[in-house]
Write a protein that holds these residues in place. Structure first.
Motif, short mmCIF file in Angstrom:
data_model
loop_
_atom_site.label_atom_id
_atom_site.label_comp_id
_atom_site.label_asym_id
_atom_site.label_seq_id
_atom_site.Cartn_x
_atom_site.Cartn_y
_atom_site.Cartn_z
N LYS A 46 66.57 83.04 -20.19
CA LYS A 46 66.69 81.75 -20.16
C LYS A 46 65.62 81.28 -19.25
O LYS A 46 65.69 80.27 -18.79
CB LYS A 46 68.10 81.16 -20.01
CG LYS A 46 68.96 81.56 -21.01
CD LYS A 46 70.11 80.86 -20.56
CE LYS A 46 71.56 81.40 -21.57
NZ LYS A 46 72.50 80.77 -21.45
N GLU A 48 62.30 79.01 -18.11
CA GLU A 48 62.19 77.58 -18.73
C GLU A 48 60.67 77.36 -19.14
O GLU A 48 60.36 76.43 -19.68
CB GLU A 48 62.53 76.57 -17.81
CG GLU A 48 64.05 76.83 -17.51
CD GLU A 48 64.47 75.87 -16.35
OE1 GLU A 48 63.85 75.27 -15.66
OE2 GLU A 48 65.69 75.82 -16.31
N ASN A 66 64.09 88.75 -21.26
CA ASN A 66 65.38 88.61 -21.39
C ASN A 66 66.14 89.58 -20.58
O ASN A 66 67.24 90.12 -21.07
CB ASN A 66 66.08 88.10 -22.43
CG ASN A 66 65.54 86.84 -23.21
OD1 ASN A 66 65.18 86.11 -22.59
ND2 ASN A 66 65.08 87.14 -24.70
#
Length: 125
Positions: A46, A48, A66
């Motif tokens: 996740k 950004e 990930n």
């Protein structure tokens, strides 16, 4: 990413270390065509955004590895990658100094997911 391009049938090779602007070169020697590719990876699940300062390339591939988080609280997920034309990457707003671009600012990000056909099509023109 190099191995993935090769599996996709796109002849590619790694450039010399510290080549400014790009990391890989995809080729079509029969048509005398090349695509200079910069690879940007993010370790964290996740993530950004990504850091990009030099856009002296033809395509940018962003790889989200990930692999979780430093704290060990994020799930480990399968890697994802996105193939962006350099003109898309150049137009992204970036932070001063670091040059961090946000994934949320990439218009139609999903259309770039695993889109190696963009590279293949250019090489075959």
């Amino acid at each position: 990413m190099l191995g993935h391009l090769l599996i996709q049938g796109i002849p590619s090779y790694k450039t010399y270390n510290n080549m400014p602007g790009y990391d890989l070169v995809a080729t079509n020697p029969e048509r005398n065509r090349v695509v200079r590719i910069q690879v940007k990876s993010r370790w964290k699940t996740k993530a950004e955004g990504f850091i990009i300062k030099n856009c002296d390339c033809d395509s940018v591939i962003i790889v989200k590895l990930n692999r979780g988080s430093k704290e060990g609280t994020a799930d480990i997920l399968p890697p994802e990658y996105f193939v962006l034309p350099v003109d898309v990457a150049v137009k992204l707003p970036r932070t001063e100094g670091w040059g961090k671009a946000s994934f949320s600012k990439i218009s139609q990000l999903e259309s770039h997911r695993e889109n190696c056909n963009r590279i293949r099509d250019f090489l075959n023109q």
